[in-house]
Design a protein around this motif. Structure first.
Motif, PDB file in Angstrom:
ATOM      1  N   VAL A 185      10.343  25.280  -3.674  1.00  0.00           N
ATOM      2  CA  VAL A 185       9.349  25.312  -4.811  1.00  0.00           C
ATOM      3  C   VAL A 185       9.061  25.026  -6.096  1.00  0.00           C
ATOM      4  O   VAL A 185       8.878  24.211  -7.276  1.00  0.00           O
ATOM      5  N   LYS A 186      10.299  26.103  -6.895  1.00  0.00           N
ATOM      6  CA  LYS A 186      10.436  26.094  -7.856  1.00  0.00           C
ATOM      7  C   LYS A 186      11.736  25.025  -8.303  1.00  0.00           C
ATOM      8  O   LYS A 186      11.404  24.047  -9.640  1.00  0.00           O
ATOM      9  N   GLY A 187      12.924  24.443  -7.239  1.00  0.00           N
ATOM     10  CA  GLY A 187      13.405  23.403  -7.688  1.00  0.00           C
ATOM     11  C   GLY A 187      14.139  23.838  -8.250  1.00  0.00           C
ATOM     12  O   GLY A 187      15.108  24.101  -9.376  1.00  0.00           O
ATOM     13  N   MET A 188      15.572  24.011  -7.625  1.00  0.00           N
ATOM     14  CA  MET A 188      16.749  24.365  -7.909  1.00  0.00           C
ATOM     15  C   MET A 188      18.099  23.608  -7.019  1.00  0.00           C
ATOM     16  O   MET A 188      18.132  23.273  -6.402  1.00  0.00           O
ATOM     17  N   PHE A 189      18.779  23.982  -8.152  1.00  0.00           N
ATOM     18  CA  PHE A 189      20.462  23.419  -7.572  1.00  0.00           C
ATOM     19  C   PHE A 189      19.778  22.121  -7.812  1.00  0.00           C
ATOM     20  O   PHE A 189      20.840  21.361  -6.649  1.00  0.00           O
ATOM     21  N   GLY A 190      19.297  21.202  -7.940  1.00  0.00           N
ATOM     22  CA  GLY A 190      19.729  19.850  -8.037  1.00  0.00           C
ATOM     23  C   GLY A 190      18.164  18.996  -7.551  1.00  0.00           C
ATOM     24  O   GLY A 190      17.729  18.351  -7.462  1.00  0.00           O
ATOM     25  N   ILE A 191      17.391  19.865  -6.899  1.00  0.00           N
ATOM     26  CA  ILE A 191      16.028  19.875  -6.130  1.00  0.00           C
ATOM     27  C   ILE A 191      15.216  19.943  -6.527  1.00  0.00           C
ATOM     28  O   ILE A 191      14.731  20.354  -7.338  1.00  0.00           O
ATOM     29  N   ALA A 192      14.003  18.148  -7.150  1.00  0.00           N
ATOM     30  CA  ALA A 192      13.295  18.228  -7.530  1.00  0.00           C
ATOM     31  C   ALA A 192      12.138  19.311  -7.148  1.00  0.00           C
ATOM     32  O   ALA A 192      11.786  19.836  -6.033  1.00  0.00           O
TER      33      ALA A 192
END
Length: 461
Positions: free
Chosen positions: A195-202
């Motif tokens: 949901v937040k977009g962490m570790f390079g994930i949008a």
């Protein structure tokens, strides 16, 4: 001189002494089931909390809409899977171990087929219908991808349910609890990341919690099925298990219990889904507040349903042994336990009504409405708990048809029409709709208790 009337303390001590062995037995069996049953609700609760804090009120309203619609479909599958538990408990009581394995084989095939049909229904029905139920276009736009992920997750969830209900029917309740705990932790971690977009994930917004739920349920299905099929504790039962083994007689036995149970759950859940749709026509803020309050009420309901599942197992086992005295005493003890538990949660809802909504959101408008609803929820806790235990006890002796009719009358002849009258026609708004639901629960709990009294007295005659 007339004898002194017994004091309340003496009456309570006498009651406690009489039922103490049944309290401890039921609670020992129930607590792990409570935790694993709670897992279904915690998935949606976690989705709501994550979206409410990281994505905003409109996306929280989308979660409310989807969960209301999806739970209606999901409980059909869950209800079918519950058909296995009382049958396994009864056959285990008769020490007919091979029959337990054959019932597992048939249940697995039935549940997989049902899950595929439910997926098709969601994909080609609900996703299209969602545009035409009077909801905000912005809410609908966020709701569709989330619902798509949940639809796929039905298949692994039903596989998990098959092995969970089999193990619980035999009295092995802790294993599914541990799988559910780890599954929910994974769901929360992945949900925040997506949901937040962490570790390079949008950032994925509401879609992220849908994807995390799908991954969580797939892993839970794999772990639970491996455990049951490989554990030494189930070898006597699974010797007769054959993937692909299905026969008409056993499938019909499972369906005769599972289908009415599915209808029982669907009548209640659909009433709350119908309430969510009615509230959605009032506004997105009201719908988000309903989602907050109903999520909290759902947590206590699923805990109550864990106690009810334990009542089903104990009742089914005693029914198989033809031990009808213990059957009735154990069932009454379950009623005592649920009343005490629901009294405690009712007090929590009433006295912490202004604090609990902050778990989900910081929107003051949503919090104020949700706080009001939690006071109403505090009162219907008692009726919700006793009706689900009543259904569980009756299910254990194979009595499912009349209870199904009772649930239909309580929720769709009384609850929803009264809620519409009070909330929409008379202008009481979301509170009025919840008053109608409360009266429906009162009706169900009363009629099911009367049914329990009648059926158990006949067994003892």
């Amino acid at each position: 001189m007339s004898a002194k009337k017994p004091t309340f303390a003496k009456m309570w001590k006498s009651l406690y002494t009489r039922y103490k062995p049944y309290y401890s037995d039921n609670l020992r069996l129930a607590m792990p089931i409570v935790v694993s049953q709670l897992g279904h609700t915690l998935v949606h609760l976690a989705d709501s909390v994550i979206v409410g804090h990281f994505a905003g009120t409109v996306q929280l309203a989308a979660v409310s809409l989807v969960n209301s619609l999806f739970m209606l479909i999901l409980v059909l599958g869950l209800g079918i899977s519950y058909g296995l538990t009382p049958l396994v408990a009864q056959e285990n009581g008769r020490k007919n171990y091979d029959e337990c394995g054959k019932l597992l084989s048939n249940s697995l095939i039935i549940n997989i087929l049902v899950s595929i049909l439910l997926y098709i229904f969601v994909h080609f029905g609900t996703l299209l219908a969602i545009d035409h139920i009077g909801q905000s276009p912005e809410v609908v736009a966020y709701a569709k991808p989330y619902l798509g992920y949940l639809a796929i997750s039905i298949v692994p969830l039903m596989i998990f349910q098959t092995f969970k209900q089999f193990a619980e029917g035999l009295g092995f309740t802790k294993q599914a609890m541990f799988v559910s705990i780890w599954g929910n932790l994974l769901n929360i971690i992945l949900g925040i990341i997506f949901v937040k977009g962490m570790f390079g994930i949008a950032p994925m917004g509401v879609k992220g919690v849908g994807l995390s739920t799908l991954i969580d349920r797939t892993l839970m299905a794999i772990v639970m099925s491996i455990y049951v099929l490989r554990s030494k504790y189930f070898r006597a039962y699974t010797r007769s298990f054959r993937l692909g083994l299905i026969d008409k007689v056993r499938s019909l036995k499972i369906a005769k219990i599972g289908a009415p149970v599915a209808l029982q759950y669907s009548f209640e859940i659909s009433a709350f889904s119908g309430a969510a749709i009615l509230i959605g026509t009032i506004g997105a803020v009201e719908q988000a507040a309903h989602q907050v309050a109903i999520n909290l009420a759902s947590v206590t309901y699923m805990m109550a349903s864990g106690i009810a599942s334990a009542a089903t197992i104990k009742t089914g086992n005693n029914f198989g042994k033809k031990n009808f005295t213990d059957l009735r005493k154990s069932a009454i003890a379950s009623y005592h336990v649920i009343l005490m538990f629901m009294c405690a949660t009712a007090m929590l809802f009433i006295f912490a009504n202004n604090l609990l909504p902050y778990i989900y959101t910081e929107d003051i408008a949503v919090i104020n409405i949700a706080a009001n609803l939690l006071i109403i929820a505090g009162f219907f806790q008692l009726f919700d708990g006793t009706q689900v235990v009543g259904l569980g006890v009756l299910r254990g002796i194979g009595d499912v048809n009349i209870p199904t009719l009772i649930t239909f009358i309580a929720y769709w002849v009384i609850g929803i029409p009264l809620g519409y009258l009070l909330g929409i026609v008379l202008g009481l708004g979301v509170d009025g709709i919840w008053y109608g639901l409360t009266f429906g629960l009162l009706t169900a709990s009363t009629l099911l208790f009367l049914r329990f009294q009648k059926k158990t007295r006949v067994l003892l005659a």
